[in-house]
Each structure stands twice: as structure tokens, then as C-alpha cells.
Write a protein that holds these residues in place. Structure first.
Motif, PDB file in Angstrom:
ATOM      1  N   SER B 192       0.811  -1.212   0.000  1.00 62.85           N
ATOM      2  CA  SER B 192       0.000   0.000   0.000  1.00 62.85           C
ATOM      3  C   SER B 192       0.850   1.270   0.000  1.00 62.85           C
ATOM      4  CB  SER B 192      -0.924   0.022   1.223  1.00 62.85           C
ATOM      5  OG  SER B 192      -1.834  -1.042   1.151  1.00 62.85           O
ATOM      6  N   GLU B 195       2.033   1.709  -3.436  1.00 61.80           N
ATOM      7  CA  GLU B 195       0.880   2.037  -4.286  1.00 61.80           C
ATOM      8  C   GLU B 195       0.607   3.539  -4.215  1.00 61.80           C
ATOM      9  OE1 GLU B 195      -0.994  -0.337  -6.014  1.00 61.80           O
ATOM     10  OE2 GLU B 195      -2.177   1.274  -6.911  1.00 61.80           O
ATOM     11  N   GLY B 216       6.941  -2.029  -4.337  1.00 61.51           N
ATOM     12  CA  GLY B 216       6.019  -2.771  -3.473  1.00 61.51           C
ATOM     13  C   GLY B 216       6.674  -3.305  -2.206  1.00 61.51           C
ATOM     14  N   THR B 659       3.273   8.009  -9.195  1.00 63.22           N
ATOM     15  CA  THR B 659       1.893   7.619  -9.513  1.00 63.22           C
ATOM     16  C   THR B 659       1.445   8.261 -10.816  1.00 63.22           C
ATOM     17  OG1 THR B 659       1.188   9.527  -8.271  1.00 63.22           O
ATOM     18  CG2 THR B 659       1.276   7.434  -7.065  1.00 63.22           C
ATOM     19  N   PHE B 668      -7.639   4.276  -2.985  1.00 60.58           N
ATOM     20  CA  PHE B 668      -7.365   3.098  -3.811  1.00 60.58           C
ATOM     21  C   PHE B 668      -8.660   2.589  -4.449  1.00 60.58           C
ATOM     22  CE2 PHE B 668      -3.547   1.761  -0.894  1.00 60.58           C
ATOM     23  CZ  PHE B 668      -2.848   2.895  -1.307  1.00 60.58           C
ATOM     24  N   LEU B 802      -0.178  -4.731  -5.148  1.00 65.48           N
ATOM     25  CA  LEU B 802       1.000  -4.527  -5.999  1.00 65.48           C
ATOM     26  C   LEU B 802       1.863  -5.781  -6.121  1.00 65.48           C
ATOM     27  CD1 LEU B 802       1.734  -1.909  -7.394  1.00 65.48           C
ATOM     28  CD2 LEU B 802       3.105  -1.269  -5.412  1.00 65.48           C
TER      29      LEU B 802
END
Lengths: 205, 819
Positions: B192, B195, B216, B659, B668, B802
Motif C-alpha cells: 500500500s 501504491e 512494493g 503515480t 485506492f 501490488l
């Protein structure tokens, strides 16, 4: 004169035992023995703690020969095998050692180890510095402050390998040396001062 | 200890004898004594008049985050002495740890496999006979071809341990086998965190990068040297003074420079003992701490509004009916790997124009909070939704869940948000190995985004176990013909036991099974169903027991050739020279791969020598930061050369995130089906207070990372076993409840299996936990093993993450009784 000594910052000592094995390796110390040990103070288990969860504390203390100015071991040695050398280190003349173990009993720091049997090495060859003499059965041994290295102008192996830079080596007779400065500025102390041995290894927190 | 005679265990001779460590030296003797003497393969070296002595420079592990390069002294062909390599210009890199020094013994370990072995008993019985390499390779070829014939080429699965994955890259392409895929470890939080931040792509004024940042694994932190700029360091489940020994100086230097270090850990770890403050926490509840801190930051208005508006997706608009982020409608972008990615064209509410516009248009003044109507759709900003969702997570709730007093959480939150430069350092041994790790990483990302503690000197978040990397240059690879390709696995290795797959032959390189897969009974069931099981390893590990064929490889110190490896990490390129010749009949990883290539007729496609392979990796590199480094210059510099950017401190996300929106994305969308678009607190799978299973199995079984091992490596190192023999530790409260005393043998068990070994009392262990070091080899415990106990639960949502599911090794409940 030169008087070699060491200062150990106990806050920086993380109890990793790298110094213990650096010493073992450099000095060809057999299995079942260590010249330099890291104790977890007041604990029966390595990495234990003093107190009751969660009110806990832990102090690691690396201990080897303290290279005392007034060595208890030297006073009791009947053959003169244990002596203070010209650089202020406590040494053992292995040829003169008769294995009586008086020094072992006298040392308040429990720094000496004895070859009760033929030494067992794992791996079974002489590792470490080629210049370090090989000891046999019936001989006392202990930290030499890496005599062979320090005679060449190198630091002791425990100082060289310490990953947290907790150890400082130098000349206590030189007021400008790093060890002298640390002892002054950090209010460093010695272990068991009441024994009157006047160690040349100093500690601070 | 303030003086040598403190009341707590003063240093009398008696207390010396009592203190831990004094008697430990004798412990390793039994294992060592019979080793080389009994085998008689090495004649004890007598004092030679003129022993032949030389020095070789070799980096230690290929994968370990320490990245030590070692100066090795070899006498009469034997490894005798190891020291840090002085060739590093920056003394901070001249390091080694207790494990490297122990290689003087470990290289000659009694557990080394001395020749190829063929199974003679039942699979798993560990009965073997020595065979020649000719026979071993013949068997290997025949068994692989049999499986090919019966099921097709893709029926072979090559599964390397973390270390072996770096040194045996050709094996799977040679066989056209399945390999790679998700690993199941070390990315619980990173799933996370990464991400939210995206792949780190450097900054315009910074030529180098850390290529793993954002993949990740939570390696997002600034490099270790930068820690000294931090004013406040919150260490959560990260015992880095044990697990990253050679980086301990950076941590201690930061403290000396004035950083306050607060350590949150269920156990009184070494790091906890050196921190300014230790805050004990209930295992598996780190997310509740982060959510509670976020509530404090919001209620006290301690958030960095400027950072949130400029650098994060907090102002992005979400359609509250569908839960989808509003976009400008651009088509998805196809990235380099051919994957579809959102265009990052998210909308915000422009306060100047009073309408929704793209977040990245010039002159936009986005609203941070509030509800708006866009094309008849009711929308709210991400920040608004976070503020609403946080209402479920009061300070009192966080306190009750974590066991940390509310005032302490409040203090931590205020200090973290207001110090000026705060870092949160997480590890791989804590909440990372619990089933709720992804939700925890998500909660952490939001806290970071609110306070802006990222991408600045002394301010970052991430795993400091690995994030220490600093820059890592990209080495080139050896080009393989299109006919020589490995296959992406149909399922991940840990799923081979449960999901439909066509695998019938399994080749393990190193003990990947014991390192990476929980619930060993299930693994055994699967292994027994296979046609062929092969182990490539240095030692008789836990996995070799299950093999039909064992192929012995050398340690890192041995090689047939003068040079055996190269790696680029921590701002340097490192070369590995041969230290000693291969011991016994083992072959280097390189040579074994070449001989297998020869078997299958593809030898010509591979490098003619290991040196040619090393040279190709340098020559084929397009990385300008190592353009000045050649094979010859590396040899000349004793195997160590710095990247051109090394003198600057590497920081990730200084002026942009990786990102799609180039901002920190906290919402998310892909987790909408699972109710986790924003973090919704979730208990662990087993280890939570109210679990009914606690009536039967009341204790958490936790395997922590230690200073004495790297994953499952080094359990056969007698110099390390001087200090630590396999055992478990428990608090006196739990020992007393069960009538246990230190040194007793105990049976630790649950419905999955059991482990029998000795127990030691240690007050540093949190009551309610049984603690041990990770992946102890089964042969070194009395019966059973650690991985017979471990939980292999997976959430349905895990496949969307991920790096996929994290194996929740420590999310395991057990009971203990005297054996």
C-alpha cells in the motif's frame, strides 16, 4: 611512554558479538573459549532484560582483559609468565606458563580462559593472523590487545570490526589522544574500581 | 548502568559468571568437534615455515541490505581472516558484521553437501547416497525430459531463495521453466505504501535512483546517511539495530545529533533499548496506532495543507454514489511493461472558477474539503472522505486496540507532525507479516501525506531494513536468444499447493520453501505429489530432506574462476574475487548453470566464462552514473567503486511521485470491491484479542529477524551458535502459568502442527507471545518445526495488491506445554 588503552561507549554497543568473533578469528581462539565476550548485564539469557515487562532496561557490556595498571593476575603468577609489556599491555609468555591457573582465580573480570584439553578448532586449522602464537593444552590465554596488530600500528580487530563504532583505541599517556579526550569529556569509568586494579579499558554510557 | 557497581547485577565476579554470554562459549563445541576431524577432509595445518598468504576482495551476500565488501586473507588455500574492505573512500561503508566474520568457520560447515546425492529412501526421509556429477547430471536431464514428455516444458518450476535468485538467473531460461512471480514476503506494508507513492523516478537534479523504491517492498525511505537530518524518528516494528547491524551507526549518529527516537514494538528489542523511548504495542495493531495518530493530527489541525494541496491526491473528487474518482476522461496509459495504467487525469474542485477541473492545470486553486455536485453527481474530496472515515477511529479506540495510553498516542502524533523533519521507519518482521498489513500500510500512507513528512531531508517513510540502499545503478544483462525464455508462473509458488497448476517438477535453489512458505504440512502434501524434486544448495537444509536429487554448490567465497560476481547497490559497484577454490565436489552457481546448459544443448548462448558475464553486465549498462567504471578499474580498486552521484544523499519523491497523477494517491479505487478504498480497520486473521480460537491457542507465535541469521542462512554456523542455539523465549508470566522453567523442552502446537525445542525465560518478550528467530532448520529442533505452525491465510483482495499476498507468518496462535 606508551600506555595502550581502550574506551567503550556502552550506549553504542548493540550487543551484536561482532567484536567477540573478530577477536576469536584474529587470535585463533579455539571452540569453547572467547577472549572477548559481550554480556547482557543482570540477565541469564543473551538479549534478556532487567525488570518486569514493560518496565525494562538492558545494558550490554563487552568484557575482555582490562590490561590493568596493577594487574591482580600478575601479582599471583609464580613464574613471571604474566607481565606488563613496554606498551602498557598485560601479556602472557606462553613458554613460561605452567598452567597453575592462579591468575584465572585472581582476575576479578573473569577475562582469562584455560586450555584444559588440546584445543579444538572449528574449522580445524589455525585461522587468524599468522603472527599470533599457537597455544596448546595446559596454557592460559586472554586478550593481548591484539599485540601483533597494535605492534604494527593497526587497531585491535575488535575496534576495526565494530559495526556501531562503539570502541576507541589509543595511547592513554598521550593527553591529546582520542581515548584520553573521551575519558575526560565523557566521565568514563572503569569496572570494579574497588579492586584497585586500575584498568586501562574505560567505559561510558 | 551508571557505575560498575550498580545494584542491578553489579559486576562482581559472581554476577559475571551468572551473566548471559559467559557460559555460551561452550555451547557450540559439541556441533563443532566432530566436524572436520571426523571427516578428515582437511589435515590440520601445522605451523609452516613460510605459509603462502594472499588477500582477496569479495562482497559478502548478493542480496543482504548490508552490502559489505570484505578483505579476506587466505593462507595455504584456506580462508583465515575477514576484515572490512578499506577500498571504500567513505569510511561509513567499510563494514562487516558478526555473520561475515563467522564465515571463517561457516564456509567449512559440517552441513556442507560434499558431493551430488541421490535419494534412496522415501521422499522426505532424508536418506541419500553420494553419486558422481556425471550420474547426477544424467539423472537431472532424464527426469526433466520425462516431465517434459509427459506434461510439456512448462511443467518445471524453478524456485530460488532470495539470495539464490540473484546468482542463478540462467537456470529457468535454460529449462524454459516457470519461475519468478510473487514472493509472498517483505511487501506487506509496501503493497500500500508503494501504491500511494508510485515508482520513484528521481528528480531533475538527481541523476541516480534506487530502482526498487516504489516496487512494493516499502523501500521508500531516504538513504541511511540522511537519518542524521531527522529531528524525530518513529520506529515501528523495526528492530534495525539487530537486523541491519552495519547500519546501526547511522541510527546512533542521528540520535547523537539530536533526533528523538521513539520505538514501537511488542517486545523490548535491542532497538527499543537504545531508543529514547520504548512504546509497547499489541501485536498486529499498528494500523490502529496510525489511525489514532491521524485523528489527533486532524483534530488538532496539525496537517500540512500546502503539501496536501500541491503534492497529494487529497483534493481529488470522488463520486460518492459509485465510489469512483472523477477524471477528465483520458484513455488509460500503457506503460513500458504493456500494463494499462490510469491516465492520472483526476478532477478537483477549483475554488476560483467554482467548477471541477483537472488537478494539474495551471492556476487551479483546489478545494481541500467539502461536498460538490459535478454533472449531477454528488462528490466529495478524498480529504473529506478521510475526515469522515476517521470518525470511527477515536483516540480512545486506538488506545484500547493498541494497548498504548491515549496520551502517549497523542504525544507521538504531535511530535511526529510538528518536529520539522520526521521519519517513520518500518521493518519486515513486525506487522509486515500479519494478514492486515496492506491496510496498515495504507493507514500509514495517509498519515504521511497529511504531515508532508516525505521527500525532504530527514523526513521519509519506509523500510529501513532495505531502504538504506541509497542509489543502485542498473547493470546490463546478458542477452538471451528468443528461444531461451523462462515462463511467468501460472500461480505463485505458495499457491502451487492450493490452486490448479501444471507443475510436476520442482527445482529449489536454496531453501526457498522454508524461507517463504508457511504451513509446512500442506507443502509436504504437495511435494509428495510431484514427479521430480531437485535441490540446489550448499548445505543440508530443511528442504534438501524432500529432494530426489541434490546438487551441491559453493559458498560465495569459492569459485573456479578468478572473479565470481558483480553487484550495484548502495551507491557503489562491487566485484567479487575468488577467495578460495571450490570445496569438496561443489560447483559455483555459474558453472552449474553452464553445465546444465551443456546438457540441454544451449551452452553457446551463454557467457564463455564468469568474467565474460561480469564484463557484459558492466558494458551493457546504460547507466551514466557508472559509465566511468570498467572491469579493470574495479579490479584495481579492490572491487569497490562509487557511483558518480554517491556523494549526495539519495532521497525519494523530492519533487514528484511516481503515480499516474505524480501526486501521492491515497484513494485506492481498485480496492472498492473489498471496502478498502480508504483503510477500514480490520483485525488480524488469528492474532486479535477477541478471537475465539484464543481459548484453545492463547499465545502468538512470532519469528523475528535476528542479528545471527539472514532469513534461514547460518543456522549451521558454529561461531554464531556460540551465542544462540535454536530455542523459543517466553515471558515469566506465561512460563509460570504453564509450570515451565528455563531450559525445559516444550511442545508448541496448534491445529496445523507442532514444534518441540527448549524454552528460555526472557522478560523482553511481551506476555502472550512465544518468540523465536525466523526459519530455524527443522533438524536443529527436537521435533516438528517452526513452519509446521505458521498461518498461510490469504485475503481475497490480496491478488489485487501490488506484489500480491503477504504470507502472515506471525499471525499465528499456539499453545505451549512441557514436552
Amino acid at each position: 611512554m606508551t600506555k595502550y588503552g581502550m574506551v567503550i561507549n556502552l550506549h553504542r554497543c548493540i550487543g551484536c558479538h561482532t567484536c567477540a568473533n573478530a577477536c576469536k578469528m584474529q587470535n585463533n581462539v579455539p571452540m569453547g573459549m572467547l577472549w572477548n565476550r559481550v554480556i547482557t548485564e543482570g540477565s541469564d539469557v543473551i538479549d534478556g532484560a532487567v525488570g518486569t515487562y514493560p518496565n525494562l532496561s538492558r545494558t550490554y557490556i563487552p568484557i575482555a582483559c582490562q590490561h590493568c595498571e596493577n594487574p591482580a593476575c600478575q601479582r599471583v603468577c609464580p613464574t613471571g609468565a604474566t607481565y606488563k609489556d613496554d606498551k602498557g599491555r598485560v601479556q602472557i609468555d606462553y613458554d613460561k606458563c605452567i598452567g597453575c591457573r592462579m591468575c584465572m582465580a585472581a582476575c576479578p573480570y573473569n577475562a582469562r580462559v584455560f586450555n584444559w584439553e588440546d584445543p579444538v578448532r572449528d574449522p580445524d586449522f589455525n585461522y587468524g593472523d599468522a603472527a599470533v602464537p599457537v597455544r596448546g593444552k595446559g596454557v592460559m590465554e586472554k586478550c593481548t590487545m591484539c599485540k601483533e596488530r597494535t605492534d604494527r600500528g593497526d587497531e585491535p580487530m575488535c575496534v576495526r570490526c565494530c559495526p556501531s563504532e562503539a570502541r576507541t583505541f589509543g595511547d592513554l599517556d598521550d593527553p591529546n589522544s582520542e581515548v584520553s579526550r573521551l575519558i575526560r569529556e565523557k566521565s568514563a569509568y572503569v569496572l570494579l574500581p574497588e579492586q584497585g586494579t586500575r584498568p586501562q579499558v574505560h567505559y561510558f554510557n | 548502568m551508571s557505575t560498575a557497581n550498580s545494584s542491578q547485577g553489579g559486576l562482581t565476579r559472581r554476577s559475571f559468571l551468572k551473566a548471559a554470554g559467559v557460559t555460551a562459549g561452550a555451547v557450540g563445541l559439541a556441533g563443532a568437534a566432530g566436524m572436520t576431524s571426523a571427516d578428515g577432509w582437511l589435515t590440520p595445518a601445522k605451523a609452516h615455515a613460510e605459509p603462502e598468504e594472499r588477500v582477496a576482495y569479495a562482497y559478502h551476500q548478493q542480496h543482504c541490505g548490508g552490502h559489505c565488501s570484505l578483505k579476506c586473507t587466505v593462507r595455504d588455500g584456506r580462508l583465515c581472516l575477514i576484515e572490512p574492505n578499506d577500498a571504500f573512500e567513505d569510511p561509513a561503508y567499510r563494514t562487516c558484521c558478526v555473520k561475515a566474520l563467522s564465515e571463517v568457520q561457516h564456509v567449512y560447515s559440517a552441513e556442507r553437501i560434499q558431493s551430488p546425492m541421490k535419494r534412496v529412501g522415501e521422499r522426505g526421509e532424508a536418506r541419500f547416497e553420494a553419486i558422481s556429477w556425471d550420474e547426477a547430471l544424467k539423472i537431472f536431464k532424464a527426469e526433466i525430459e520425462k516431465v517434459w514428455e509427459k506434461y510439456g516444458r512448462e511443467a518445471v518450476f524453478v524456485h530460488p531463495s532470495t539470495e539464490a535468485s540473484k546468482t542463478l538467473p540462467f537456470l529457468a531460461p535454460i529449462l524454459g521453466a516457470q519461475t519468478g512471480g510473487r514472493g509472498g514476503i517483505d511487501m506487506g506494508l509496501g503493497n500500500s505504501l508503494d501504491e500511494a507513492c508510485g515508482l520513484s523516478i528521481g528528480t531533475t537534479d538527481q541523476p541516480g535512483e534506487c530502482t526498487s523504491a516504489g516496487t512494493g517492498y516499502g523501500r521508500l525511505s531516504n538513504e541511511a546517511r540522511d537519518l542524521v537530518n531527522a529531528k524525530y524518528i518513529l520506529n515501528v516494528g523495526n528492530n534495525n539495530l539487530e537486523t541491519s547491524l552495519v547500519h546501526s551507526s547511522f541510527f546512533l549518529n542521528a540520535q547523537e545529533a539530536g533526533a528523538k527516537i521513539v520505538d514501537v514494538d511488542p517486545h523490548f528489542s535491542t532497538t527499543a533499548s537504545k531508543a529514547d523511548e520504548w512504546v509497547p504495542i499489541e501485536p498486529g495493531t499498528d494500523a490502529a496506532l496510525y489511525l489514532g495518530m491521524t485523528t489527533v493530527v486532524l483534530e488538532k489541525g496539525l496537517y500540512d495543507e500546502d503539501f496536501m494541496l500541491r503534492r497529494t491526491g487529497m483534493p481529488f473528487l470522488v463520486d460518492v454514489t459509485t465510489g469512483r474518482l472523477l477524471t477528465a476522461g483520458e484513455p488509460p496509459v500503457i506503460d513500458k511493461s504493456g500494463k494499462e495504467k490510469p491516465a492520472g487525469d483526476y478532477l478537483v474542485w477549483d475554488q476560483l472558477e467554482g467548477r471541477a477541473v483537472r488537478h494539474d492545470v495551471d492556476g487551479v486553486k483546489p478545494a481541500l474539503s467539502g461536498a460538490y455536485v459535478v454533472a449531477d453527481a454528488k462528490c466529495k474530496t478524498v480529504f473529506e472522505l478521510i475526515s469522515e472515515s476517521q470518525k470511527s477511529y477515536s483516540l480512545e479506540w486506538a488506545s484500547k486496540t493498541t494497548g498504548i495510553p491515549a496520551a502517549k498516542i497523542e504525544e507521538i502524533a504531535v511530535d511526529y507532525a510538528t518536529s520539522g523533519a520526521s521519519s517513520i521507519c518500518v521493518g519486515y518482521g513486525g506487522n509486515d507479516k500479519m494478514s492486515n498489513a496492506d491496510m496498515t500500510g495504507h493507514a500509514l500512507a495517509i498519515l504521511v501525506a497529511l504531515t508532508g513528512n516525505i521527500g525532504k531531508p530527514g523526513a521519509c517513510v519506509g523500510s529501513y531494513a532495505e531502504g538504506y540502499y541509497g542509489y543502485d545503478a542498473s547493470l546490463g544483462s546478458w542477452p538471451l536468444p528468443s528461444t531461451m525464455k523462462s515462463v511467468a508462473p501460472s500461480v505463485a509458488a505458495y499457491d502451487l499447493r492450493y490452486k490448479e497448476n501444471g507443475v510436476h517438477a520442482y527445482v529449489a535453489c536454496g531453501d526457498a520453501v522454508h524461507q517463504k512458505i508457511a504451513n509446512l504440512s500442506e507443502t509436504e502434501r504437495w511435494l509428495s505429489s510431484l514427479d521430480f524434486v531437485c535441490a540446489i544448495d550448499m548445505c543440508f537444509s530443511t528442504f534438501t530432506d524432500y529432494a530426489d536429487l541434490i546438487l551441491p554448490v559453493t559458498t560465495k567465497f569459492e569459485s573456479e574462476e578468478a572473479y565470481s560476481g558483480i553487484k550495484a547497490v548502495a551507491g557503489h559497484v562491487l566485484l567479487r574475487e575468488r577467495v578460495i577454490d571450490p570445496l569438496f565436489e561443489s560447483k559455483s552457481d555459474y558453472l552449474l548453470q553452464m553445465e546444465i546448459a551443456e546438457l540441454f544443448g544451449v551452452r553457446d548462448a551463454l557467457p564463455k566464462s564468469c568474467e565474460e558475464w561480469i564484463r557484459a553486465q558492466l558494458e551493457n549498462s546504460k547507466d551514466e552514473t557508472i559509465a566511468h567504471i570498467t572491469f579493470e578499474s574495479l579490479v584495481e580498486h579492490h572491487g569497490v567503486q562509487a557511483q558518480s552521484c554517491q556523494s549526495s544523499y539519495r532521497r525519494a519523491y523530492v519533487d514528484r511521485f511516481g503515480t499516474p497523477s505524480r501526486k501521492m494517491e491515497l484513494y485506492f479505487e481498485k480496492m472498492l470491491p473489498y471496502g478498502q478504498a480508504l483503510p477500514v480497520y480490520e483485525d488480524c486473521s488469528e492474532v486479535y484479542a477477541k478471537n475465539e480460537l484464543r481459548a484453545k491457542y492463547p499465545l502468538q507465535f512470532v519469528q523475528i529477524k535476528s542479528k545471527f541469521r539472514i532469513h534461514n542462512q547460518f543456522y549451521d554456523a558454529s561461531w554464531l551458535n556460540q551465542f544462540n542455539q535454536p530455542h523459543v523465549e517466553m515471558n515469566s508470566i506465561d512460563m509460570a502459568d504453564r509450570g515451565l522453567a528455563s531450559g525445559d523442552y516444550v511442545r508448541i502446537y496448534n491445529d496445523r502442527g507442532h514444534l518441540e525445542c527448549s524454552v528460555l525465560q526472557n522478560e523482553a518478550v511481551r506476555p502472550g507471545c512465544v518468540r523465536t528467530y525466523s526459519s530455524i532448520w527443522n533438524k536443529f529442533v527436537r521435533s516438528g518445526g517452526v513452519q509446521y505452525l505458521t498461518n498461510d491465510f490469504m485475503h481475497e483482495r490480496c491478488d489485487k495488491l501490488l506484489q500480491g499476498p503477504n504470507i502472515p507468518f506471525n499471525d499465528t496462535l499456539v499453545e505451549v506445554r512441557k514436552a
